[in-house]
Design a protein around this motif. Structure first.
Motif, PDB file in Angstrom:
ATOM      1  N   ASP A 140      70.401   4.473  -1.429  1.00 22.74           N
ATOM      2  CA  ASP A 140      70.844   4.942  -0.109  1.00 22.74           C
ATOM      3  C   ASP A 140      69.689   5.003   0.884  1.00 22.74           C
ATOM      4  OD1 ASP A 140      73.360   5.261  -1.220  1.00 22.74           O
ATOM      5  OD2 ASP A 140      73.085   7.412  -1.612  1.00 22.74           O
ATOM      6  N   TYR A 141      68.470   4.982   0.393  1.00 21.87           N
ATOM      7  CA  TYR A 141      67.279   5.098   1.241  1.00 21.87           C
ATOM      8  C   TYR A 141      66.392   3.859   1.117  1.00 21.87           C
ATOM      9  CZ  TYR A 141      68.906   9.895   1.204  1.00 21.87           C
ATOM     10  OH  TYR A 141      69.695  11.018   1.315  1.00 21.87           O
ATOM     11  N   ASP A 142      67.004   2.717   0.825  1.00 29.12           N
ATOM     12  CA  ASP A 142      66.283   1.434   0.753  1.00 29.12           C
ATOM     13  C   ASP A 142      65.127   1.487  -0.242  1.00 29.12           C
ATOM     14  OD1 ASP A 142      67.943   0.376   2.780  1.00 29.12           O
ATOM     15  OD2 ASP A 142      66.663   1.281   4.320  1.00 29.12           O
ATOM     16  N   TYR A 143      65.420   2.023  -1.414  1.00 31.26           N
ATOM     17  CA  TYR A 143      64.391   2.248  -2.424  1.00 31.26           C
ATOM     18  C   TYR A 143      63.639   0.975  -2.786  1.00 31.26           C
ATOM     19  CZ  TYR A 143      62.457   3.098  -7.100  1.00 31.26           C
ATOM     20  OH  TYR A 143      61.642   3.172  -8.188  1.00 31.26           O
ATOM     21  N   ARG A 144      64.336  -0.106  -3.111  1.00 34.05           N
ATOM     22  CA  ARG A 144      63.645  -1.321  -3.561  1.00 34.05           C
ATOM     23  C   ARG A 144      62.743  -1.891  -2.474  1.00 34.05           C
ATOM     24  NH1 ARG A 144      65.055  -2.824  -8.430  1.00 34.05           N
ATOM     25  NH2 ARG A 144      67.075  -2.201  -9.312  1.00 34.05           N
ATOM     26  N   GLU A 145      63.215  -1.907  -1.248  1.00 41.59           N
ATOM     27  CA  GLU A 145      62.391  -2.410  -0.155  1.00 41.59           C
ATOM     28  C   GLU A 145      61.150  -1.548   0.049  1.00 41.59           C
ATOM     29  OE1 GLU A 145      65.576  -1.875  -0.169  1.00 41.59           O
ATOM     30  OE2 GLU A 145      66.624  -3.673   0.525  1.00 41.59           O
ATOM     31  N   ARG A 146      61.316  -0.215  -0.043  1.00 46.56           N
ATOM     32  CA  ARG A 146      60.177   0.689   0.173  1.00 46.56           C
ATOM     33  C   ARG A 146      59.137   0.510  -0.928  1.00 46.56           C
ATOM     34  NH1 ARG A 146      62.623   4.763   3.408  1.00 46.56           N
ATOM     35  NH2 ARG A 146      60.611   5.726   3.842  1.00 46.56           N
ATOM     36  N   VAL A 147      59.607   0.360  -2.159  1.00 46.73           N
ATOM     37  CA  VAL A 147      58.677   0.164  -3.276  1.00 46.73           C
ATOM     38  C   VAL A 147      57.977  -1.184  -3.154  1.00 46.73           C
ATOM     39  CG1 VAL A 147      58.558  -0.217  -5.775  1.00 46.73           C
ATOM     40  CG2 VAL A 147      59.831   1.730  -4.869  1.00 46.73           C
ATOM     41  N   SER A 148      58.705  -2.200  -2.749  1.00 51.05           N
ATOM     42  CA  SER A 148      58.108  -3.531  -2.573  1.00 51.05           C
ATOM     43  C   SER A 148      57.014  -3.506  -1.515  1.00 51.05           C
ATOM     44  CB  SER A 148      59.203  -4.531  -2.175  1.00 51.05           C
ATOM     45  OG  SER A 148      58.649  -5.795  -1.932  1.00 51.05           O
ATOM     46  N   GLU A 149      57.214  -2.719  -0.486  1.00 59.45           N
ATOM     47  CA  GLU A 149      56.243  -2.658   0.613  1.00 59.45           C
ATOM     48  C   GLU A 149      55.048  -1.769   0.291  1.00 59.45           C
ATOM     49  OE1 GLU A 149      58.525  -1.202   3.841  1.00 59.45           O
ATOM     50  OE2 GLU A 149      59.706  -3.044   4.080  1.00 59.45           O
ATOM     51  N   ALA A 150      55.307  -0.615  -0.309  1.00 61.19           N
ATOM     52  CA  ALA A 150      54.250   0.392  -0.446  1.00 61.19           C
ATOM     53  C   ALA A 150      53.789   0.629  -1.878  1.00 61.19           C
ATOM     54  CB  ALA A 150      54.725   1.715   0.154  1.00 61.19           C
ATOM     55  N   GLY A 151      54.479   0.046  -2.868  1.00 58.99           N
ATOM     56  CA  GLY A 151      54.136   0.324  -4.256  1.00 58.99           C
ATOM     57  C   GLY A 151      55.068   1.374  -4.841  1.00 58.99           C
ATOM     58  N   GLN A 152      55.062   1.458  -6.176  1.00 61.67           N
ATOM     59  CA  GLN A 152      56.008   2.309  -6.869  1.00 61.67           C
ATOM     60  C   GLN A 152      55.884   3.781  -6.470  1.00 61.67           C
ATOM     61  OE1 GLN A 152      58.487   1.466  -9.082  1.00 61.67           O
ATOM     62  NE2 GLN A 152      59.068   3.630  -9.108  1.00 61.67           N
ATOM     63  N   VAL A 153      54.672   4.309  -6.505  1.00 61.74           N
ATOM     64  CA  VAL A 153      54.493   5.745  -6.268  1.00 61.74           C
ATOM     65  C   VAL A 153      54.719   6.100  -4.808  1.00 61.74           C
ATOM     66  CG1 VAL A 153      52.869   7.669  -6.383  1.00 61.74           C
ATOM     67  CG2 VAL A 153      52.942   5.993  -8.239  1.00 61.74           C
ATOM     68  N   ALA A 154      54.034   5.398  -3.903  1.00 60.81           N
ATOM     69  CA  ALA A 154      54.144   5.711  -2.480  1.00 60.81           C
ATOM     70  C   ALA A 154      55.536   5.396  -1.949  1.00 60.81           C
ATOM     71  CB  ALA A 154      53.094   4.940  -1.692  1.00 60.81           C
ATOM     72  N   GLY A 155      56.121   4.294  -2.427  1.00 68.77           N
ATOM     73  CA  GLY A 155      57.457   3.920  -1.963  1.00 68.77           C
ATOM     74  C   GLY A 155      58.501   4.939  -2.372  1.00 68.77           C
ATOM     75  N   ARG A 156      58.415   5.381  -3.613  1.00 67.55           N
ATOM     76  CA  ARG A 156      59.383   6.381  -4.074  1.00 67.55           C
ATOM     77  C   ARG A 156      59.192   7.699  -3.322  1.00 67.55           C
ATOM     78  NH1 ARG A 156      59.797  10.382  -7.929  1.00 67.55           N
ATOM     79  NH2 ARG A 156      61.836  10.590  -8.978  1.00 67.55           N
ATOM     80  N   ALA A 157      57.930   8.089  -3.085  1.00 68.85           N
ATOM     81  CA  ALA A 157      57.671   9.330  -2.349  1.00 68.85           C
ATOM     82  C   ALA A 157      58.238   9.257  -0.942  1.00 68.85           C
ATOM     83  CB  ALA A 157      56.174   9.612  -2.304  1.00 68.85           C
ATOM     84  N   ALA A 158      58.164   8.089  -0.319  1.00 65.53           N
ATOM     85  CA  ALA A 158      58.726   7.925   1.018  1.00 65.53           C
ATOM     86  C   ALA A 158      60.246   8.093   0.993  1.00 65.53           C
ATOM     87  CB  ALA A 158      58.346   6.557   1.581  1.00 65.53           C
ATOM     88  N   VAL A 159      60.874   7.607  -0.071  1.00 66.50           N
ATOM     89  CA  VAL A 159      62.318   7.776  -0.222  1.00 66.50           C
ATOM     90  C   VAL A 159      62.662   9.260  -0.367  1.00 66.50           C
ATOM     91  CG1 VAL A 159      64.221   7.422  -1.851  1.00 66.50           C
ATOM     92  CG2 VAL A 159      62.813   5.485  -1.131  1.00 66.50           C
ATOM     93  N   VAL A 160      61.889   9.980  -1.186  1.00 69.36           N
ATOM     94  CA  VAL A 160      62.129  11.415  -1.369  1.00 69.36           C
ATOM     95  C   VAL A 160      61.953  12.153  -0.041  1.00 69.36           C
ATOM     96  CG1 VAL A 160      61.377  13.510  -2.568  1.00 69.36           C
ATOM     97  CG2 VAL A 160      61.470  11.336  -3.804  1.00 69.36           C
ATOM     98  N   ALA A 161      60.951  11.735   0.748  1.00 65.29           N
ATOM     99  CA  ALA A 161      60.727  12.369   2.049  1.00 65.29           C
ATOM    100  C   ALA A 161      61.933  12.185   2.956  1.00 65.29           C
ATOM    101  CB  ALA A 161      59.474  11.793   2.695  1.00 65.29           C
ATOM    102  N   ASP A 162      62.516  10.987   2.959  1.00 69.73           N
ATOM    103  CA  ASP A 162      63.712  10.748   3.783  1.00 69.73           C
ATOM    104  C   ASP A 162      64.907  11.560   3.271  1.00 69.73           C
ATOM    105  OD1 ASP A 162      62.265   9.041   5.342  1.00 69.73           O
ATOM    106  OD2 ASP A 162      63.206   7.195   4.628  1.00 69.73           O
ATOM    107  N   PHE A 163      65.022  11.653   1.958  1.00 68.20           N
ATOM    108  CA  PHE A 163      66.081  12.456   1.332  1.00 68.20           C
ATOM    109  C   PHE A 163      65.972  13.913   1.799  1.00 68.20           C
ATOM    110  CE2 PHE A 163      66.628  15.351  -2.379  1.00 68.20           C
ATOM    111  CZ  PHE A 163      67.995  15.267  -2.560  1.00 68.20           C
ATOM    112  N   LEU A 164      64.749  14.432   1.856  1.00 71.65           N
ATOM    113  CA  LEU A 164      64.540  15.804   2.299  1.00 71.65           C
ATOM    114  C   LEU A 164      64.803  15.956   3.805  1.00 71.65           C
ATOM    115  CD1 LEU A 164      61.280  16.675   0.314  1.00 71.65           C
ATOM    116  CD2 LEU A 164      63.617  17.392  -0.213  1.00 71.65           C
ATOM    117  N   ALA A 165      64.338  14.982   4.576  1.00 68.60           N
ATOM    118  CA  ALA A 165      64.511  15.062   6.030  1.00 68.60           C
ATOM    119  C   ALA A 165      65.982  15.087   6.399  1.00 68.60           C
ATOM    120  CB  ALA A 165      63.815  13.876   6.694  1.00 68.60           C
ATOM    121  N   GLU A 166      66.793  14.346   5.665  1.00 65.89           N
ATOM    122  CA  GLU A 166      68.227  14.313   5.933  1.00 65.89           C
ATOM    123  C   GLU A 166      68.866  15.683   5.743  1.00 65.89           C
ATOM    124  OE1 GLU A 166      71.322  11.992   3.447  1.00 65.89           O
ATOM    125  OE2 GLU A 166      70.662  10.605   5.015  1.00 65.89           O
ATOM    126  N   ARG A 167      68.197  16.537   4.964  1.00 66.85           N
ATOM    127  CA  ARG A 167      68.706  17.891   4.709  1.00 66.85           C
ATOM    128  C   ARG A 167      67.893  18.948   5.454  1.00 66.85           C
ATOM    129  NH1 ARG A 167      69.794  14.262   1.419  1.00 66.85           N
ATOM    130  NH2 ARG A 167      71.785  14.239   0.270  1.00 66.85           N
TER     131      ARG A 167
END
Length: 389
Positions: free
Chosen positions: A77-104
């Motif tokens: 739901d937060y473009d996980y694969r694209e974010r990981v491809s761009e920033a790497g596994q750790v940073a990309g996933r953290a960016a997804v979690v940040a968006d998940f939190l911001a939505e709430r």
């Protein structure tokens, strides 16, 4: 089971919008907050408005059905694969979690002390405030069991008792050949007794990672698992702490057995340890501290002239550990029945497990599992205390 998580609101206070966990389902804090079990890490965020999960697509359907959550979202739901491809596994996933939190509308979180550093750094880079929960709030909430949780522990303990009976039966039926216990013509080993315990627990729907079956000098080390042939006239400490596969709640119990004839020192140690166990139980009630219960056990040993860590912090023989610990989703959790033990409350499930240890004698430990009640305690253990089998 629906836990009362409102105490987390006080932990959040004015400093955090949510409580965040990033772990797989074997992590007890994760399991408790989410009510969900998955083999790979997933994210749970508690807020005063609800519990929110972020899981992989693989776990999404099951989480929607099984989790104790108000909302369940997918990484996709937060473009996980694209974010990981761009920033790497750790940073990309953290960016997804940040968006998940911001939505709430969660801009600041409290996290457990063992929270992943990569996720924490990534969230901070995204502008999320991450502070460690020094008070270990969820663990403290978990320490007070609901009646349903007590039943989970009770069920695991019944299975544990059947496993203990299997171990005792094997030891009792052994023959003695030149001082060594034998079964079907071969030496009876710690490993063989452990197998009987494990097979019994598997049939009962329980699992365990370790079991102690320690004889003689091995039993003088409280956490020595034991190995090799078991011997007559020597103490055999059997400590079993299984986990129910369905509920994931643990049980815990120790008995000390002997095939043959104990010498006078060993008999005295066993009787003294049983007296110490009963003193610890007698001291249990709401409002008493774990320190006071531990002190009641130390009083028995010290009156008999036996070393304890209270009289000699450097003691290597005698009573060389604390009296007990909480049991639940973890086999060792709060509260502590120890010199630093806090005030006990109804719903605390704890062990009372005094013991004496000396390589020249062996070891003796007796452990019961109990729940603190409104007017005292209930012993969840229904197993005899007898040395000679």
């Amino acid at each position: 089971m629906q836990p009362d998580l409102s105490a987390l609101d006080a932990t959040l206070g004015d400093g955090a919008d949510g409580y965040l966990v990033d772990a797989d389902g074997t992590d007890s804090t994760q399991r408790y907050l989410s009510g969900f079990d998955a083999p790979d890490p997933f994210v749970t965020c508690y807020t005063p408005d609800g519990v929110h999960l972020l899981v992989s697509g693989l776990e999404y359907g099951r989480a929607k059905k099984d989790a104790r959550a108000d909302t369940v979202s997918r990484l996709a739901d937060y473009d996980y694969r694209e974010r990981v491809s761009e920033a790497g596994q750790v940073a990309g996933r953290a960016a997804v979690v940040a968006d998940f939190l911001a939505e709430r509308a969660v801009g600041s979180v409290a996290v457990p002390a063992r929270f992943p550093l990569g996720t924490a750094d990534g969230l901070r880079e995204a502008g999320v405030t991450v502070d460690v929960d020094d008070g270990d709030a969820v663990t403290r909430i978990r320490a007070v069991k609901t009646s349903e949780e007590v039943e989970y522990v009770r069920r695991a303990q019944r299975a544990n008792e059947r496993a203990m009976a299997a171990a005792e039966s094997v030891i009792e039926s052994a023959t003695v050949v030149e001082g060594v216990l034998h079964r079907d013509g071969d030496p009876l080993t710690s490993e063989a007794v452990r197998r009987e315990i494990e097979l019994t627990l598997l049939r009962e729907g329980c699992a365990l990672d370790e079991t102690i079956v320690a004889c003689g000098a091995d039993a003088a080390d409280p956490h020595d698992r034991g190995s090799g042939p078991l011997r007559a006239d020597e103490p055999i400490v059997v400590d079993i702490f299984p986990r129910d596969k369905g509920t994931r709640y643990h049980a815990d119990m120790t008995r000390t057995f002997l095939k043959g004839t104990p010498d006078s020192t060993l008999r005295e140690w066993f009787d003294l340890t049983d007296e110490a166990r009963r003193a610890g139980l007698d001291a249990l009630e709401p409002g008493v501290t774990g320190e006071a219960v531990h002190g009641a056990v130390c009083d028995v040993y010290e009156a008999a002239g036996v070393p304890t860590l209270r009289t000699n912090p450097g003691a290597e023989t005698g009573f060389i550990h604390s009296t007990g610990h909480g049991v639940g989703l973890d086999v060792h959790e709060l509260p502590r029945i120890a010199p630093d033990g806090d005030e006990l409350e109804p719903g605390n499930v704890v062990t009372i497990e005094p013991g004496l240890y000396d390589p020249d004698v062996g070891g003796v430990r007796i452990e019961d599992l109990v729940v603190v009640t409104e007017d005292g305690y209930e012993n969840l253990t229904d197993y005899p205390v007898e040395l000679v089998v």
